[in-house]
Write a protein that holds these residues in place. Structure first.
Motif, PDB file in Angstrom:
ATOM      1  N   MET A 123      10.824   2.340 -20.013  1.00  0.00           N
ATOM      2  CA  MET A 123       9.612   3.092 -20.345  1.00  0.00           C
ATOM      3  C   MET A 123       9.095   2.650 -21.704  1.00  0.00           C
ATOM      4  SD  MET A 123       8.921   7.091 -21.228  1.00  0.00           S
ATOM      5  CE  MET A 123       9.187   7.880 -19.650  1.00  0.00           C
ATOM      6  N   ALA A 124       9.991   2.496 -22.666  1.00  0.00           N
ATOM      7  CA  ALA A 124       9.591   2.047 -23.997  1.00  0.00           C
ATOM      8  C   ALA A 124       8.961   0.665 -23.932  1.00  0.00           C
ATOM      9  CB  ALA A 124      10.799   2.040 -24.935  1.00  0.00           C
ATOM     10  N   ALA A 125       9.519  -0.209 -23.088  1.00  0.00           N
ATOM     11  CA  ALA A 125       8.972  -1.559 -22.956  1.00  0.00           C
ATOM     12  C   ALA A 125       7.547  -1.508 -22.411  1.00  0.00           C
ATOM     13  CB  ALA A 125       9.863  -2.400 -22.044  1.00  0.00           C
ATOM     14  N   LYS A 126       7.290  -0.603 -21.465  1.00  0.00           N
ATOM     15  CA  LYS A 126       5.941  -0.450 -20.922  1.00  0.00           C
ATOM     16  C   LYS A 126       4.965   0.020 -22.001  1.00  0.00           C
ATOM     17  CE  LYS A 126       5.105   1.432 -16.954  1.00  0.00           C
ATOM     18  NZ  LYS A 126       5.059   2.352 -15.783  1.00  0.00           N
TER      19      LYS A 126
ATOM     20  N   ASP B  79       2.323  -2.456 -14.770  1.00  0.00           N
ATOM     21  CA  ASP B  79       3.759  -2.163 -14.625  1.00  0.00           C
ATOM     22  C   ASP B  79       4.046  -0.948 -13.739  1.00  0.00           C
ATOM     23  OD1 ASP B  79       4.434  -4.334 -16.209  1.00  0.00           O
ATOM     24  OD2 ASP B  79       4.344  -3.162 -18.069  1.00  0.00           O
ATOM     25  N   MET B  80       3.303  -0.806 -12.673  1.00  0.00           N
ATOM     26  CA  MET B  80       3.526   0.303 -11.747  1.00  0.00           C
ATOM     27  C   MET B  80       4.909   0.253 -11.112  1.00  0.00           C
ATOM     28  SD  MET B  80       1.465   1.278  -8.249  1.00  0.00           S
ATOM     29  CE  MET B  80       0.216   2.378  -8.900  1.00  0.00           C
ATOM     30  N   PHE B  81       5.464  -0.957 -10.966  1.00  0.00           N
ATOM     31  CA  PHE B  81       6.709  -1.080 -10.220  1.00  0.00           C
ATOM     32  C   PHE B  81       7.941  -1.267 -11.117  1.00  0.00           C
ATOM     33  CE2 PHE B  81       3.360  -2.850  -7.350  1.00  0.00           C
ATOM     34  CZ  PHE B  81       3.318  -1.758  -6.506  1.00  0.00           C
ATOM     35  N   VAL B  82       7.776  -1.051 -12.404  1.00  0.00           N
ATOM     36  CA  VAL B  82       8.924  -1.132 -13.313  1.00  0.00           C
ATOM     37  C   VAL B  82       9.906  -0.007 -13.014  1.00  0.00           C
ATOM     38  CG1 VAL B  82       9.624  -0.725 -15.715  1.00  0.00           C
ATOM     39  CG2 VAL B  82       7.799  -2.362 -15.201  1.00  0.00           C
ATOM     40  N   GLN B  83      11.205  -0.336 -13.025  1.00  0.00           N
ATOM     41  CA  GLN B  83      12.265   0.656 -12.841  1.00  0.00           C
ATOM     42  C   GLN B  83      13.299   0.509 -13.953  1.00  0.00           C
ATOM     43  OE1 GLN B  83      13.958   0.110  -8.935  1.00  0.00           O
ATOM     44  NE2 GLN B  83      12.164   0.945  -7.878  1.00  0.00           N
ATOM     45  N   HIS B  84      14.000   1.579 -14.223  1.00  0.00           N
ATOM     46  CA  HIS B  84      15.045   1.497 -15.244  1.00  0.00           C
ATOM     47  C   HIS B  84      16.202   0.650 -14.715  1.00  0.00           C
ATOM     48  CE1 HIS B  84      18.248   3.980 -13.478  1.00  0.00           C
ATOM     49  NE2 HIS B  84      17.307   4.819 -13.050  1.00  0.00           N
ATOM     50  N   ARG B  85      17.054   0.186 -15.620  1.00  0.00           N
ATOM     51  CA  ARG B  85      18.189  -0.634 -15.204  1.00  0.00           C
ATOM     52  C   ARG B  85      19.510  -0.084 -15.726  1.00  0.00           C
ATOM     53  NH1 ARG B  85      16.329  -6.094 -18.481  1.00  0.00           N
ATOM     54  NH2 ARG B  85      16.238  -5.206 -20.575  1.00  0.00           N
ATOM     55  N   CYS B  86      19.532   1.223 -15.913  1.00  0.00           N
ATOM     56  CA  CYS B  86      20.747   1.885 -16.406  1.00  0.00           C
ATOM     57  C   CYS B  86      21.682   2.214 -15.231  1.00  0.00           C
ATOM     58  CB  CYS B  86      20.366   3.165 -17.145  1.00  0.00           C
ATOM     59  SG  CYS B  86      21.770   4.114 -17.752  1.00  0.00           S
ATOM     60  N   THR B  87      22.980   2.019 -15.469  1.00  0.00           N
ATOM     61  CA  THR B  87      23.980   2.349 -14.443  1.00  0.00           C
ATOM     62  C   THR B  87      24.955   3.420 -14.920  1.00  0.00           C
ATOM     63  OG1 THR B  87      25.400   0.532 -15.224  1.00  0.00           O
ATOM     64  CG2 THR B  87      23.853   0.033 -13.433  1.00  0.00           C
ATOM     65  N   ASN B  88      24.730   3.966 -16.096  1.00  0.00           N
ATOM     66  CA  ASN B  88      25.633   4.997 -16.621  1.00  0.00           C
ATOM     67  C   ASN B  88      25.450   6.313 -15.875  1.00  0.00           C
ATOM     68  OD1 ASN B  88      26.423   3.149 -18.584  1.00  0.00           O
ATOM     69  ND2 ASN B  88      24.837   3.826 -20.025  1.00  0.00           N
ATOM     70  N   PHE B  89      26.545   7.021 -15.652  1.00  0.00           N
ATOM     71  CA  PHE B  89      26.524   8.368 -15.057  1.00  0.00           C
ATOM     72  C   PHE B  89      25.801   8.402 -13.709  1.00  0.00           C
ATOM     73  CE2 PHE B  89      26.435   8.728 -19.717  1.00  0.00           C
ATOM     74  CZ  PHE B  89      27.654   9.356 -19.933  1.00  0.00           C
ATOM     75  N   GLY B  90      25.897   7.312 -12.962  1.00  0.00           N
ATOM     76  CA  GLY B  90      25.282   7.269 -11.640  1.00  0.00           C
ATOM     77  C   GLY B  90      23.773   7.130 -11.650  1.00  0.00           C
ATOM     78  N   SER B  91      23.216   6.677 -12.757  1.00  0.00           N
ATOM     79  CA  SER B  91      21.754   6.574 -12.865  1.00  0.00           C
ATOM     80  C   SER B  91      21.161   5.605 -11.858  1.00  0.00           C
ATOM     81  CB  SER B  91      21.365   6.120 -14.284  1.00  0.00           C
ATOM     82  OG  SER B  91      21.739   7.080 -15.247  1.00  0.00           O
ATOM     83  N   GLU B  92      21.945   4.616 -11.440  1.00  0.00           N
ATOM     84  CA  GLU B  92      21.414   3.619 -10.511  1.00  0.00           C
ATOM     85  C   GLU B  92      21.038   4.220  -9.158  1.00  0.00           C
ATOM     86  OE1 GLU B  92      25.829   3.846  -9.763  1.00  0.00           O
ATOM     87  OE2 GLU B  92      24.499   3.853 -11.504  1.00  0.00           O
ATOM     88  N   LYS B  93      21.517   5.435  -8.892  1.00  0.00           N
ATOM     89  CA  LYS B  93      21.220   6.075  -7.614  1.00  0.00           C
ATOM     90  C   LYS B  93      19.844   6.743  -7.591  1.00  0.00           C
ATOM     91  CE  LYS B  93      26.145   7.086  -6.948  1.00  0.00           C
ATOM     92  NZ  LYS B  93      27.157   8.162  -6.838  1.00  0.00           N
TER      93      LYS B  93
ATOM     94  N   VAL C 191       0.836  -1.200   0.000  1.00  0.00           N
ATOM     95  CA  VAL C 191       0.000   0.000   0.000  1.00  0.00           C
ATOM     96  C   VAL C 191       0.872   1.251   0.000  1.00  0.00           C
ATOM     97  CG1 VAL C 191      -1.667   1.337   1.331  1.00  0.00           C
ATOM     98  CG2 VAL C 191      -1.964  -1.135   1.090  1.00  0.00           C
ATOM     99  N   GLU C 192       1.901   1.243   0.806  1.00  0.00           N
ATOM    100  CA  GLU C 192       2.795   2.398   0.890  1.00  0.00           C
ATOM    101  C   GLU C 192       3.558   2.602  -0.411  1.00  0.00           C
ATOM    102  OE1 GLU C 192       5.172   1.523   4.279  1.00  0.00           O
ATOM    103  OE2 GLU C 192       3.674   2.267   5.741  1.00  0.00           O
ATOM    104  N   ARG C 193       3.976   1.486  -1.010  1.00  0.00           N
ATOM    105  CA  ARG C 193       4.736   1.610  -2.253  1.00  0.00           C
ATOM    106  C   ARG C 193       3.844   2.097  -3.394  1.00  0.00           C
ATOM    107  NH1 ARG C 193       9.463  -2.552  -4.274  1.00  0.00           N
ATOM    108  NH2 ARG C 193       9.977  -1.430  -6.215  1.00  0.00           N
ATOM    109  N   ARG C 194       2.601   1.637  -3.400  1.00  0.00           N
ATOM    110  CA  ARG C 194       1.658   2.130  -4.415  1.00  0.00           C
ATOM    111  C   ARG C 194       1.427   3.630  -4.248  1.00  0.00           C
ATOM    112  NH1 ARG C 194      -1.184  -1.156  -7.661  1.00  0.00           N
ATOM    113  NH2 ARG C 194      -1.308  -3.380  -7.207  1.00  0.00           N
TER     114      ARG C 194
END
Length: 520
Positions: free
Chosen positions: A107-110, A55-69, A12-15
């Motif tokens: 995002m494109a995959a969604k 797909d509410m909980f989809v997140q990107h998986r990029c690690t370039n330029f500190g994106s993972e943060k 519930v909190e994450r939603r």
């Protein structure tokens, strides 16, 4: 507290957090720009309580330029299905509060998942765009995402209706998805579309231009024709999308939904008997004719402010959706030019793809002449409209009100382009050209030999009358069977609807082919 209860609490909190996108501060910033959030737009668009989010909980998986943060659930786009007036639709809405709505691989995959489901299940897809473009940190993956979306736009074309709402920036490669869809709506002063922004334009050409001047809603609705609709605000824009969908079938195998009306099929309108001026060079307003013959006078115009010499849009006649194509004598005398031909052709092809009968109201003196038109390709562009009508297999009813001259006569759904039922008013004239021009050509040698001005005027007037008696009426065309009947103007609504009813079970197909090669 049990583990199960804890897990439910976490869900519930994450939603709740995901529903805030980039957070309250970003939402406040969005509102300060007179823009709604992605979820607010979807809420306005869909029937209350019908939205099923994916797909509410989809997140990107990029690690370039500190994106993972920096990660957000949903990754900048809200996707799912719902209903509009009880009919299934699929929708995606880019969330500018998350990374400026920039497109990532995920995002494109969604978005692609939603588009695939829409195609699979035969339902319209609506994209609400509000994005800064490709997510630079993801490089080629972001560009690949655009390519995946574009391919689905192409495969869905002519199968399900695709509608794009531009509710913020749409720049660079992102503009091509809306361009590939059937209808694009923009919002004045808050949305824009361009391939390269003002700063790039300045560095390359030295031209100083604002975002609004370069690609605002008014520009694309009046000059480029990229936008089919320009709304005053987002609420009006969403209402327009819903109104548009009410005329359209869910896919190319269905018929458009019917709309009950109390407007009598046999209603006459005596004003139509006097709407055509006695002087053939005097204009009148075609909107008056359209409003008179359609159900309840209701007409949803497409491309209202672009290429005004031709009118296209949707209406109901006898409760059934029709596509209206009409020359507008009030603007450029209703002549066909490059933009009018493109506008008409695109609309005719859409109607044909989605089983929407075409009603054409003709008053066209010809094609616009001049070097500007010839250099711009009026030949190939005019051929687009000709091709669209000739290719179309939906019911086609044509009414010629006044002029139908030369090549423009052929282009406007004539009998030889498989017009099913062609009517004419008594004021109609079918000819290669108008009486004055024809007289000057047919009797050029005689005219040169007459030196007395009065005698010349009398001679030309006599020959004009002879030409008018021969061609400038509907009866010669009727004598060859090129029109089914000459009808009284006030009966037009009844005659058109009766013709459409007779064509409801029309069966016609074109030769089998991989695809056509219309003049581009």
């Amino acid at each position: 507290m049990s583990k199960q209860t804890e897990k439910i609490k976490e869900l519930v909190e994450r939603r709740a957090k995901a529903s805030l996108g980039g957070g309250k501060d970003k939402i406040d910033t969005q509102h300060s720009k007179n823009k709604l959030t992605a979820r607010e737009r979807i809420s306005l668009l869909l029937d209350a309580g019908s939205f099923e989010e994916y797909d509410m909980f989809v997140q990107h998986r990029c690690t370039n330029f500190g994106s993972e943060k920096t990660k957000f659930d949903g990754d900048g786009v809200v996707t799912g299905m719902g209903t509009i007036d009880g009919r299934l639709v699929y929708v995606f809405a880019q969330d500018f509060t998350v990374s400026g709505g920039s497109l990532s691989e995920m995002m494109a995959a969604k978005i692609c998942k939603i588009m695939d489901l829409a195609l699979q299940n035969g339902a319209p897809v609506i994209g609400l765009n509000d994005s800064g473009g490709a997510r630079i940190q993801e490089g080629i993956n972001s560009l690949a995402g655009f390519g995946e979306i574009f391919e689905r736009n192409i495969l869905s074309s002519g199968v399900i209706p695709q509608i794009s709402g531009i509710f913020g920036p749409c720049a660079g490669g992102a503009v091509y998805s809306p361009a590939l869809t059937d209808f694009t709506l923009m919002v004045k002063n808050t949305s824009y579309m361009f391939l390269t922004g003002p700063s790039v334009v300045k560095s390359v050409t030295g031209e100083v231009v604002s975002q609004e001047e370069l690609g605002g809603a008014s520009v694309h609705a009046t000059k480029s024709g990229v936008a089919h609709f320009a709304a005053e605000n987002e609420q009006e824009g969403i209402a327009t999308i819903k109104a548009l969908l009410s005329f359209l079938p869910s896919n190319n195998k269905e018929k458009a939904p019917e709309k009950p009306t109390n407007d009598p099929v046999g209603r006459f309108d005596d004003s139509l008997n006097s709407i055509i001026p006695d002087n053939p060079n005097t204009s009148y307003d075609m909107y008056g004719v359209i409003g008179s013959i359609v159900d309840d006078g209701a007409f949803l115009e497409v491309h209202k402010d672009w290429a005004k010499n031709i009118i296209v849009g949707f209406a109901h006649m006898g409760g059934k959706t029709v596509g209206i194509v009409a020359n507008q004598p009030k603007y450029l005398a209703g002549v066909l030019d490059i933009n009018a031909s493109r506008k008409g052709a695109r609309f005719v092809r859409f109607c044909d793809a989605f089983n929407i009968p075409l009603v054409s109201l003709v008053d066209v003196p010809g094609f616009l002449c001049g070097t500007g038109q010839e250099y711009g390709g009026i030949i190939s562009n005019g051929a687009k409209l000709l091709y669209a009508y000739g290719e179309a297999t939906v019911p086609k009813v044509t009414v010629t009100l006044r002029k139908s001259y030369g090549g423009s006569h052929i282009v406007m759904s004539c009998k030889q382009l498989r017009g099913d039922v062609n009517y004419a008013w008594p004021s109609a004239s079918f000819a290669v050209m108008g009486a004055e021009g024809a007289t000057n050509i047919l009797y050029a040698r005689d005219i040169k030999g007459i030196t007395d001005p009065e005698a010349l005027a009398a001679f030309k007037e006599e020959k004009k009358k002879e030409y008018e008696e021969l061609f400038c009426n509907p009866y010669q065309a009727a004598s060859y069977g090129y029109i089914e009947d000459v009808i009284e103007p006030r009966n037009t609504r009844f005659r058109v609807i009766r013709a459409l009813v007779s064509l409801e079970n029309k069966q016609q197909s074109n030769p089998q082919k991989k695809h056509d090669n219309l003049p581009m």
